[in-house]
Design a protein around this motif. Structure first.
Motif, PDB file in Angstrom:
ATOM      1  N   MET A   1       0.938  -1.103   0.059  1.00  0.00           N
ATOM      2  CA  MET A   1       0.007   0.106   0.025  1.00  0.00           C
ATOM      3  C   MET A   1       0.940   1.320  -0.008  1.00  0.00           C
ATOM      4  SD  MET A   1      -1.365  -0.079   4.076  1.00  0.00           S
ATOM      5  CE  MET A   1      -1.423  -1.665   4.125  1.00  0.00           C
ATOM      6  N   SER A   2       0.427   2.240  -0.328  1.00  0.00           N
ATOM      7  CA  SER A   2       1.189   3.388  -0.522  1.00  0.00           C
ATOM      8  C   SER A   2       1.041   4.321   0.866  1.00  0.00           C
ATOM      9  CB  SER A   2       0.689   4.755  -1.558  1.00  0.00           C
ATOM     10  OG  SER A   2      -0.585   5.243  -1.232  1.00  0.00           O
ATOM     11  N   CYS A   3       1.873   5.467   1.134  1.00  0.00           N
ATOM     12  CA  CYS A   3       1.742   6.375   1.990  1.00  0.00           C
ATOM     13  C   CYS A   3       0.480   7.379   2.245  1.00  0.00           C
ATOM     14  CB  CYS A   3       3.021   7.156   2.462  1.00  0.00           C
ATOM     15  SG  CYS A   3       4.573   6.245   2.839  1.00  0.00           S
ATOM     16  N   ALA A   4      -0.496   7.094   1.233  1.00  0.00           N
ATOM     17  CA  ALA A   4      -1.545   7.934   1.115  1.00  0.00           C
ATOM     18  C   ALA A   4      -2.678   7.113   1.859  1.00  0.00           C
ATOM     19  CB  ALA A   4      -1.769   8.153  -0.247  1.00  0.00           C
ATOM     20  N   THR A   5      -2.451   6.095   2.630  1.00  0.00           N
ATOM     21  CA  THR A   5      -3.798   5.491   3.280  1.00  0.00           C
ATOM     22  C   THR A   5      -3.833   6.285   4.660  1.00  0.00           C
ATOM     23  OG1 THR A   5      -2.095   3.846   3.936  1.00  0.00           O
ATOM     24  CG2 THR A   5      -3.508   3.399   2.071  1.00  0.00           C
ATOM     25  N   SER A   6      -5.174   6.743   4.798  1.00  0.00           N
ATOM     26  CA  SER A   6      -5.461   7.441   5.898  1.00  0.00           C
ATOM     27  C   SER A   6      -5.709   6.732   7.075  1.00  0.00           C
ATOM     28  CB  SER A   6      -6.874   8.056   5.577  1.00  0.00           C
ATOM     29  OG  SER A   6      -7.756   7.234   5.489  1.00  0.00           O
ATOM     30  N   LYS A   7      -5.776   5.571   7.261  1.00  0.00           N
ATOM     31  CA  LYS A   7      -5.759   4.607   8.298  1.00  0.00           C
ATOM     32  C   LYS A   7      -4.438   4.451   9.192  1.00  0.00           C
ATOM     33  CE  LYS A   7      -5.179  -0.125   6.284  1.00  0.00           C
ATOM     34  NZ  LYS A   7      -5.963  -1.401   5.984  1.00  0.00           N
ATOM     35  N   ASN A   8      -3.280   4.685   8.272  1.00  0.00           N
ATOM     36  CA  ASN A   8      -2.109   4.832   8.828  1.00  0.00           C
ATOM     37  C   ASN A   8      -1.245   6.021   9.102  1.00  0.00           C
ATOM     38  OD1 ASN A   8      -2.078   2.053   8.845  1.00  0.00           O
ATOM     39  ND2 ASN A   8      -1.165   1.966   6.831  1.00  0.00           N
ATOM     40  N   THR A   9      -2.353   7.026   9.302  1.00  0.00           N
ATOM     41  CA  THR A   9      -1.537   8.491   9.328  1.00  0.00           C
ATOM     42  C   THR A   9      -1.244   8.489  10.977  1.00  0.00           C
ATOM     43  OG1 THR A   9      -3.476   9.406   7.804  1.00  0.00           O
ATOM     44  CG2 THR A   9      -2.161  10.540   9.434  1.00  0.00           C
ATOM     45  N   LEU A  10      -0.272   9.226  10.849  1.00  0.00           N
ATOM     46  CA  LEU A  10       0.638   9.411  12.240  1.00  0.00           C
ATOM     47  C   LEU A  10       0.649  10.836  12.477  1.00  0.00           C
ATOM     48  CD1 LEU A  10       2.376   7.582  14.223  1.00  0.00           C
ATOM     49  CD2 LEU A  10       4.404   8.523  12.777  1.00  0.00           C
ATOM     50  N   GLY A  11       0.375  11.307  13.617  1.00  0.00           N
ATOM     51  CA  GLY A  11       0.716  12.799  14.038  1.00  0.00           C
ATOM     52  C   GLY A  11       2.023  13.181  14.026  1.00  0.00           C
ATOM     53  N   PHE A  12       2.089  14.422  13.581  1.00  0.00           N
ATOM     54  CA  PHE A  12       3.645  14.909  13.321  1.00  0.00           C
ATOM     55  C   PHE A  12       4.402  14.805  14.587  1.00  0.00           C
ATOM     56  CE2 PHE A  12       6.886  18.484  13.319  1.00  0.00           C
ATOM     57  CZ  PHE A  12       7.543  18.244  12.220  1.00  0.00           C
ATOM     58  N   SER A  13       3.734  15.136  15.810  1.00  0.00           N
ATOM     59  CA  SER A  13       4.580  15.000  17.120  1.00  0.00           C
ATOM     60  C   SER A  13       4.784  13.449  17.401  1.00  0.00           C
ATOM     61  CB  SER A  13       3.687  15.387  18.238  1.00  0.00           C
ATOM     62  OG  SER A  13       2.517  14.872  18.325  1.00  0.00           O
ATOM     63  N   GLU A  14       4.249  12.643  16.764  1.00  0.00           N
ATOM     64  CA  GLU A  14       4.348  11.151  17.141  1.00  0.00           C
ATOM     65  C   GLU A  14       5.833  10.584  16.237  1.00  0.00           C
ATOM     66  OE1 GLU A  14       0.477   8.644  17.249  1.00  0.00           O
ATOM     67  OE2 GLU A  14       0.078  10.223  16.057  1.00  0.00           O
ATOM     68  N   LEU A  15       6.296  11.476  15.555  1.00  0.00           N
ATOM     69  CA  LEU A  15       7.453  11.223  15.030  1.00  0.00           C
ATOM     70  C   LEU A  15       8.639  11.333  16.114  1.00  0.00           C
ATOM     71  CD1 LEU A  15       7.452  13.052  11.691  1.00  0.00           C
ATOM     72  CD2 LEU A  15       7.444  10.690  12.115  1.00  0.00           C
ATOM     73  N   ASN A  16       8.250  12.030  17.390  1.00  0.00           N
ATOM     74  CA  ASN A  16       9.504  12.188  18.292  1.00  0.00           C
ATOM     75  C   ASN A  16      10.147  11.240  18.803  1.00  0.00           C
ATOM     76  OD1 ASN A  16       9.773  15.149  18.613  1.00  0.00           O
ATOM     77  ND2 ASN A  16       8.041  15.145  20.155  1.00  0.00           N
TER      78      ASN A  16
END
Length: 264
Positions: free
Chosen positions: A20-35
């Motif tokens: 699947m591509s990175c465009a799938t909304s079900k796997n969306t990660l909040g920006f702060s969760e990259l911390n």
């Protein structure tokens, strides 16, 4: 090396999960969760296996300050990060780095080339994320580092160049220094008159935490003890550290810089 390679295959070979591509909304990660800090375990479908005696590449995100840092396989790297216009988009600035030469630079080249393509990110599971290109295809797979892993960046000797934002006049032979032994979780140094030594502690639940609860020092008297007093008091206040382009900052409980360090 073979044992290490097969263990990595067992742990990290999961590219087939990313059809699947990175465009799938079900796997969306909040920006702060990259911390936090993430090992780079796969580059464009290839499992990462560092050469002997070279570090494992990793990338760290500090979204509160907009900072990216890490190790690209030989050298330290640093850049800026900002969220894009839509969920899952990221803007990474030009990546700077140190200029050490290693025996094998291929891995580093692959890491930097892939990082330059990153436009999006998504969650794979609780411990892994994908960084994707403009076509929404995963090009880097990252796995969360354990809390203690990033402490290795402290290893070695550092000149103490400022205390409470006051510059310390440089003297290579009498400059205050601090040295970290991250394998033994010990620290020692020179505060301007006396030597100090002891252990350090980290809180694995807090990113970049460090404190020095039990430092001891020699008891020699010098003409001026003012600088030494400031340094030892500052060390007592330290609760965290930050990597910067110039070196390291040791900060108090409020995140205020109390000591600046430059690699010796």
């Amino acid at each position: 090396m073979k044992k290490r390679f097969f263990s990595l295959i067992g742990l990290f070979s999961f590219s087939f999960l990313l059809l699947m591509s990175c465009a799938t909304s079900k796997n969306t990660l909040g920006f702060s969760e990259l911390n936090g800090e993430w090992n780079i375990i796969e580059i464009e479908g290839d499992v990462v296996v560092p050469a002997d005696h070279q570090p494992f590449p990793y990338v760290g995100f500090d979204t509160s300050t907009g900072r990216l840092y890490g190790n690209s396989g030989c050298n330290r790297m640093m850049s800026s990060i900002t969220p894009g216009g839509t969920a899952g988009e990221i803007v990474i600035g030009a990546i700077a780095g140190t200029r050490m030469a290693c025996k094998d630079m291929k891995l580093e080249q692959n890491v930097l080339q892939a990082m330059a393509k990153v436009k999006r990110y998504e969650r794979i599971d609780e411990q892994k994320i994908a960084l994707c290109d403009a076509g929404n295809q995963p090009i880097l797979i990252l796995a969360a580092k354990e809390g203690k892993a990033d402490i290795a960046i402290l290893s070695g000797e550092w000149f103490i160049t400022t205390v409470n934002d006051e510059a310390i006049s440089f003297n290579r032979y009498r400059q205050p220094i601090i040295a970290f032994n991250t394998e033994e979780e010990r620290v020692n140094g020179f505060a301007g008159c006396n030597n100090f030594m002891g252990g350090y502690k980290i809180d694995e639940k807090i990113n970049h935490s460090i404190s020095f609860p039990s430092l001891a020092s020699t008891m020699m008297a010098c003409d001026s003890m003012e600088l030494e007093g400031k340094i030892l008091k500052a060390l007592d206040k330290v609760r965290s550290y930050k990597q910067t382009v110039e070196g390291l900052e040791l900060c108090d409980v409020e995140g205020k810089r109390v000591l600046t360090l430059l690699k010796k």
